[in-house]
Design a protein around this motif. Structure first.
Motif, mmCIF file in Angstrom:
data_model
loop_
_atom_site.group_PDB
_atom_site.id
_atom_site.type_symbol
_atom_site.label_atom_id
_atom_site.label_comp_id
_atom_site.label_asym_id
_atom_site.label_seq_id
_atom_site.Cartn_x
_atom_site.Cartn_y
_atom_site.Cartn_z
ATOM 1 N N SER A 152 -3.891 2.711 -8.003
ATOM 2 C CA SER A 152 -4.193 1.709 -6.981
ATOM 3 C C SER A 152 -5.481 0.983 -7.325
ATOM 4 O O SER A 152 -6.061 1.156 -8.395
ATOM 5 C CB SER A 152 -4.343 2.394 -5.612
ATOM 6 O OG SER A 152 -5.563 3.113 -5.546
ATOM 7 N N GLN A 153 -5.935 0.151 -6.380
ATOM 8 C CA GLN A 153 -7.203 -0.561 -6.537
ATOM 9 C C GLN A 153 -8.396 0.373 -6.344
ATOM 10 O O GLN A 153 -9.521 0.008 -6.688
ATOM 11 C CB GLN A 153 -7.286 -1.697 -5.512
ATOM 12 C CG GLN A 153 -6.217 -2.755 -5.692
ATOM 13 C CD GLN A 153 -6.204 -3.734 -4.535
ATOM 14 O OE1 GLN A 153 -6.284 -3.344 -3.369
ATOM 15 N NE2 GLN A 153 -6.091 -5.007 -4.837
ATOM 16 N N LYS A 154 -8.158 1.546 -5.807
ATOM 17 C CA LYS A 154 -9.250 2.483 -5.535
ATOM 18 C C LYS A 154 -9.317 3.621 -6.538
ATOM 19 O O LYS A 154 -10.397 4.148 -6.821
ATOM 20 C CB LYS A 154 -9.089 3.075 -4.124
ATOM 21 C CG LYS A 154 -9.119 2.059 -3.009
ATOM 22 C CD LYS A 154 -10.514 1.513 -2.775
ATOM 23 C CE LYS A 154 -10.529 0.603 -1.549
ATOM 24 N NZ LYS A 154 -11.873 0.055 -1.277
ATOM 25 N N THR A 168 -5.635 -0.691 3.219
ATOM 26 C CA THR A 168 -6.065 -1.899 2.517
ATOM 27 C C THR A 168 -5.922 -1.773 1.003
ATOM 28 O O THR A 168 -6.012 -2.766 0.299
ATOM 29 C CB THR A 168 -7.539 -2.197 2.838
ATOM 30 O OG1 THR A 168 -8.328 -1.039 2.510
ATOM 31 C CG2 THR A 168 -7.717 -2.540 4.297
ATOM 32 N N SER A 169 -5.722 -0.592 0.486
ATOM 33 C CA SER A 169 -5.641 -0.391 -0.961
ATOM 34 C C SER A 169 -4.208 -0.595 -1.433
ATOM 35 O O SER A 169 -3.290 0.077 -0.973
ATOM 36 C CB SER A 169 -6.114 1.017 -1.332
ATOM 37 O OG SER A 169 -6.036 1.199 -2.726
ATOM 38 N N ALA A 193 -11.448 8.740 -8.189
ATOM 39 C CA ALA A 193 -11.929 7.421 -7.759
ATOM 40 C C ALA A 193 -12.349 6.597 -8.969
ATOM 41 O O ALA A 193 -12.966 7.112 -9.907
ATOM 42 C CB ALA A 193 -13.107 7.584 -6.803
ATOM 43 N N PRO A 221 0.793 -1.232 0.000
ATOM 44 C CA PRO A 221 0.000 0.000 0.000
ATOM 45 C C PRO A 221 0.825 1.281 0.000
ATOM 46 O O PRO A 221 0.286 2.350 0.252
ATOM 47 C CB PRO A 221 -0.793 -0.115 1.306
ATOM 48 C CG PRO A 221 0.136 -0.855 2.222
ATOM 49 C CD PRO A 221 0.909 -1.813 1.356
ATOM 50 N N THR A 255 -0.577 -0.112 -7.563
ATOM 51 C CA THR A 255 -0.270 -0.940 -8.728
ATOM 52 C C THR A 255 0.863 -0.358 -9.563
ATOM 53 O O THR A 255 1.512 -1.086 -10.310
ATOM 54 C CB THR A 255 -1.510 -1.103 -9.620
ATOM 55 O OG1 THR A 255 -2.085 0.188 -9.857
ATOM 56 C CG2 THR A 255 -2.553 -1.989 -8.955
ATOM 57 N N PHE A 273 -8.736 -1.849 -10.745
ATOM 58 C CA PHE A 273 -7.493 -1.123 -10.471
ATOM 59 C C PHE A 273 -7.184 -0.207 -11.644
ATOM 60 O O PHE A 273 -7.768 -0.329 -12.722
ATOM 61 C CB PHE A 273 -6.316 -2.097 -10.233
ATOM 62 C CG PHE A 273 -6.066 -3.054 -11.364
ATOM 63 C CD1 PHE A 273 -5.264 -2.709 -12.446
ATOM 64 C CD2 PHE A 273 -6.642 -4.318 -11.345
ATOM 65 C CE1 PHE A 273 -5.033 -3.593 -13.485
ATOM 66 C CE2 PHE A 273 -6.420 -5.218 -12.388
ATOM 67 C CZ PHE A 273 -5.609 -4.857 -13.456
ATOM 68 N N GLU A 325 -7.141 7.801 -0.265
ATOM 69 C CA GLU A 325 -8.398 8.024 -0.970
ATOM 70 C C GLU A 325 -8.943 9.363 -0.514
ATOM 71 O O GLU A 325 -9.332 9.524 0.639
ATOM 72 C CB GLU A 325 -9.414 6.911 -0.675
ATOM 73 C CG GLU A 325 -10.736 7.123 -1.401
ATOM 74 C CD GLU A 325 -11.706 5.973 -1.176
ATOM 75 O OE1 GLU A 325 -12.665 5.888 -1.942
ATOM 76 O OE2 GLU A 325 -11.511 5.187 -0.245
ATOM 77 N N LEU A 344 -5.353 4.782 3.198
ATOM 78 C CA LEU A 344 -6.072 3.515 3.049
ATOM 79 C C LEU A 344 -5.075 2.377 3.142
ATOM 80 O O LEU A 344 -4.390 2.073 2.180
ATOM 81 C CB LEU A 344 -6.735 3.461 1.665
ATOM 82 C CG LEU A 344 -8.118 4.081 1.511
ATOM 83 C CD1 LEU A 344 -8.558 3.911 0.093
ATOM 84 C CD2 LEU A 344 -9.119 3.432 2.439
ATOM 85 N N ALA A 398 -0.879 4.759 0.014
ATOM 86 C CA ALA A 398 -2.083 4.889 -0.817
ATOM 87 C C ALA A 398 -3.121 5.688 -0.042
ATOM 88 O O ALA A 398 -3.294 5.500 1.156
ATOM 89 C CB ALA A 398 -2.627 3.501 -1.159
#
Length: 341
Positions: A96-98, A75-76, A115, A47, A79, A128, A68, A73, A66
């Motif tokens: 990222s995944q978010k 947990t995100s 987002a 992250p 990438t 992602f 948001e 975050l 990372a």
């Protein structure tokens, strides 16, 4: 393919990382500060992004997590990260995944957050963003797992960044995006996008982006692309490097460059040197050229470097001439550097 070991590079002192590098495509970004002996490196792990500034005397470290919309975050997972150098400013872009984060070049101030729209993806598909490139003077292009490419219009300063266009030609997750700033031959296009299926799209940037050619997949994922003087260089999961004409999509050369999956390509714009790194622990330096008499595209092997017991996941030149380069490897807590012997 011509073959001649004409270049020699030697290992230089490595750059320590606060955390190891993740096994992600193109997991190394390098920014050289113009006119000063400063080099900035960035590599993603989980992250956060490890940022290191080397000034010739020592190293300054920073971890960029990372976020948001300004909230950390944990947990995100990130990438990719890349510095986007535009004529008026330099931004550090994280995917990222978010969503997509854009910072001032030193990572100190977030100037924009975008987002990802989870509703655009099938329920079972991972969401992602991945693939980052500056383009056309005032754009930054970022790919997504749905196959769309977001084109952001970047003002000379400030935070008034907008999505000016969404390119919808790909049907698989974007893997990489490359551009050529101010050097593309007329009609050749200046942006190339690649996806997990191996499809490539070549675009001409303008106030609206125009699709010039679409190079269909041949059964193998394309992990990394570069663009140089109207030539698309693409690295694939089967270890091949393929060279295409950007304007027409015609295949001009192919080489079995690596024994395993290629993770990274980079290009030195002033010399046409191409850098490739792969799972097989090898980094190769190549030289691209056009024969002025026949207009043939040629690729010559210049140097091979074995990074022992390392799955190479990032490789970047540290200067526009290709005189030095840096390498990251999966689970490796340092960046290896190589310079001309």
């Amino acid at each position: 393919m011509a073959a001649a070991d004409t270049e020699m590079y030697r290992k230089e002192p490595s750059v320590p990382l606060r955390s190891s590098s993740a096994a992600l495509y193109n997991n190394l970004s390098v920014l050289r500060a113009g006119g000063r002996p400063l080099t900035c490196f960035g590599a993603v792990h989980g992250p956060s992004l490890s940022l290191v500034t080397a000034d010739g005397l020592g190293f300054t470290h920073r971890q960029l997590p990372a976020k948001e919309a300004g909230t950390t975050l944990s947990t995100s997972l990130l990438t990719q990260a890349a510095w986007c150098v535009l004529p008026s400013r330099v931004l550090l872009v994280l995917t990222s995944q978010k969503g997509i984060q854009m910072y001032e070049s030193d990572g100190s101030v977030m100037v924009y957050w975008h987002a990802l729209d989870v509703g655009e993806h099938p329920p079972a598909q991972a969401v992602f963003a991945r693939g980052i490139a500056a383009a056309g003077g005032h754009f930054i292009c970022v790919g997504t797992s749905s196959g769309s490419v977001l084109v952001f219009d970047i003002p000379p300063k400030g935070t008034n960044i907008t999505v000016s266009e969404v390119l919808e030609e790909h049907r698989a997750a974007i893997t990489d995006i490359a551009s050529e700033l101010g050097q593309a031959p007329a009609g050749a296009g200046d942006v190339v996008t690649a996806d997990d299926a191996g499809t490539l799209c070549v675009w001409s940037s303008g106030e609206e982006f125009t699709l010039l050619s679409k190079i269909l997949a041949f059964g193998c994922s394309c992990s990394s692309v570069k663009l140089w003087q109207g030539i698309v260089a693409a690295g694939y999961g089967n270890g091949q490097i393929r060279l295409y004409e950007a304007a027409s999509g015609v295949l001009r050369a192919e080489v079995n460059a690596h024994a395993r999956w290629i993770y990274a390509l980079d290009l030195a714009p002033q010399t046409g040197k191409l850098l490739s790194g792969a799972e097989d622990s090898f980094v190769h330096v190549w030289k691209l050229s056009r024969n002025p008499d026949t207009d043939d595209v040629e690729i010559e092997h210049c140097h091979a470097e074995c990074v022992t017991d390392t799955q190479v996941c990032g490789a970047r030149f540290c200067d526009p001439e290709g005189l030095s380069f840096a390498v990251t490897g999966y689970d490796l807590s340092e960046i290896f550097r190589y310079g001309r012997a």
